[in-house]
Design an enzyme around this catalytic site. Structure first.
Site, mmCIF file in Angstrom:
data_model
loop_
_atom_site.group_PDB
_atom_site.id
_atom_site.type_symbol
_atom_site.label_atom_id
_atom_site.label_comp_id
_atom_site.label_asym_id
_atom_site.label_seq_id
_atom_site.Cartn_x
_atom_site.Cartn_y
_atom_site.Cartn_z
ATOM 1 N N ARG A 1 0.799 -1.231 0.000
ATOM 2 C CA ARG A 1 0.000 0.000 0.000
ATOM 3 C C ARG A 1 0.831 1.280 0.000
ATOM 4 O O ARG A 1 0.606 2.172 -0.801
ATOM 5 C CB ARG A 1 -0.887 0.083 1.255
ATOM 6 N N THR A 2 1.753 1.384 0.942
ATOM 7 C CA THR A 2 2.420 2.680 1.130
ATOM 8 C C THR A 2 3.233 3.040 -0.114
ATOM 9 O O THR A 2 3.112 4.140 -0.649
ATOM 10 C CB THR A 2 3.314 2.636 2.379
ATOM 11 N N LYS B 1 25.389 -3.628 -0.427
ATOM 12 C CA LYS B 1 26.868 -3.563 -0.483
ATOM 13 C C LYS B 1 27.409 -2.772 0.689
ATOM 14 O O LYS B 1 28.601 -2.501 0.767
ATOM 15 C CB LYS B 1 27.307 -2.883 -1.783
ATOM 16 N N ARG C 1 11.031 4.012 3.672
ATOM 17 C CA ARG C 1 10.674 3.065 4.737
ATOM 18 C C ARG C 1 11.938 2.305 5.119
ATOM 19 O O ARG C 1 12.718 1.908 4.249
ATOM 20 C CB ARG C 1 9.613 2.079 4.254
ATOM 21 N N HIS D 1 4.497 5.777 11.687
ATOM 22 C CA HIS D 1 4.082 5.604 10.287
ATOM 23 C C HIS D 1 3.148 6.776 9.976
ATOM 24 O O HIS D 1 1.933 6.623 9.868
ATOM 25 C CB HIS D 1 3.377 4.257 10.130
HETATM 26 N N1 CP Z 1 -0.442 -0.042 5.767
HETATM 27 C C1 CP Z 1 0.788 -0.284 5.299
HETATM 28 O O1 CP Z 1 1.779 0.312 5.713
HETATM 29 O O2 CP Z 1 0.812 -1.258 4.340
HETATM 30 P P1 CP Z 1 2.107 -1.704 3.553
HETATM 31 O O3 CP Z 1 3.043 -2.356 4.544
HETATM 32 O O4 CP Z 1 1.621 -2.667 2.490
HETATM 33 O O5 CP Z 1 2.736 -0.483 2.961
#
Ligand code: CP
Length: 308
Positions: A51-52, A80, A101, A129
């Site tokens: 999603r993100t 590396k 991320r 998040h």
């Molecule tokens: N909600 C969320 O962070 O989903 P993903 O891990 O798929 O990005």
């Protein structure tokens, strides 16, 4: 230049403006189809995501911009031994904005300190998040009409769930919020959230183990999965992973206008039979996630008509 590391990086007024912009984007997609022409978003994901990452990419494409990036540490020069600081210096030469991320808490913050482009924390370890939180706030505001005066149940892995930590942090600034934390003993919210956020701000809350006991009082039920990737041993994960399963029977105990949110991915914690219940809004939530990320990209790039 401005980054987004935590939902608290924006004031409540700024969040309102961001959500107003996202709502306008939702209602007038064509108006925004070229605002990011010539701009590039980099997605640097050192941890898995569906999603993100894809909603950031979709957001930029819908704004007329382009995207580049990597979807795992293995497919980048991190494999590396390249540091996050060096990587962001390189990415700054290729892109106008970056969503990152990382499994290590604080890594996007380190990147931001060395970056010459805005960096967005797209999830750092068990910490924060913020864009999921923006998505959650946008979903609640759009479907309930406001963000005040509600009882919010957070259920599942409250220890490792970064979406939960970010959401509590964001909601502390609204009035009349009452939290109900539903978790097994081993997965209770961390002490720092209890003392530094809840007690410090005099926010009412209670902690329970059984979901059925509190279903009738909830306005929002925020379900979460047990975070396998953050457990130190598989045995504990297997013992706890199916502790909660939201079923039709449990939904029968809830208010008629209660809403079920989930940041997704879902594993077993919501039975698929619940998906057809109009109170299950977790797939709508994904759609709101794209609109709010479009608004965020525009805002951090200074393309929203206001000072970023
Ligand atoms: N909600 C969320 O962070 O989903 P993903 O891990 O798929 O990005």
């Amino acid at each position: 230049m401005r980054h987004l590391m935590s939902p608290l990086d924006f004031t409540v007024e700024e969040l309102d403006r961001l959500m107003d912009l996202a709502t306008d984007i939702e209602n007038n997609r064509e108006k925004y189809a070229h605002v990011c022409d010539g701009k590039v978003l980099a997605t640097c994901f050192y941890e898995p995501s569906t999603r993100t990452r894809l909603s950031f990419e979709s957001a930029m494409i819908h704004l007329g911009g382009q995207v580049l990036g990597f979807a795992s540490a293995d497919s980048s020069s991190a494999a590396k031994g390249e540091s996050v600081s060096d990587t962001i210096r390189v990415i700054s030469c290729f892109a106008d904005i970056c969503a990152m991320r990382h499994p290590k808490e604080g890594a996007p913050m380190v990147a931001a300190s060395k970056s010459s482009i805005p960096v967005i924390n797209a999830g750092d370890g068990g910490h924060q998040h913020p864009t999921q939180t923006l998505t959650d706030l946008m979903t609640i505001r759009s479907l309930k009409g406001n963000l005040n005066d509600m009882t919010i149940g957070l259920c599942g892995d409250l220890k490792f769930g970064r979406t939960v930590h970010s959401l509590i942090n964001a909601l502390k600034r609204y009035s009349g919020i009452n939290f109900v934390f539903i978790s097994p003993e081993e997965l209770r919210i961390p002490d720092y959230i209890r003392s530094d956020i809840l007690d410090h701000n005099h926010i009412p809350y209670k902690e329970v183990i059984k979901l059925e006991d509190v279903m009738p009082e909830l306005d929002i039920l925020y379900m979460t999965r047990v975070q396998r990737e953050r457990f130190f041993n598989e045995e504990d994960y297997v013992r706890l992973k199916d502790f909660y399963i939201l079923t039709k029977e449990k939904m029968n105990l809830a208010k008629e206008n209660m809403m079920v949110l989930h940041p997704l991915p879902r594993v077993n914690e919501i039975s698929v039979e619940v998906d057809d219940d109009p109170r299950a809004v977790y797939f709508k939530q994904v759609q709101y996630g794209m609109y709010i990320r479009m608004a965020l990209i525009m805002t951090l790039l200074g393309l929203d008509g206001k000072e970023a």
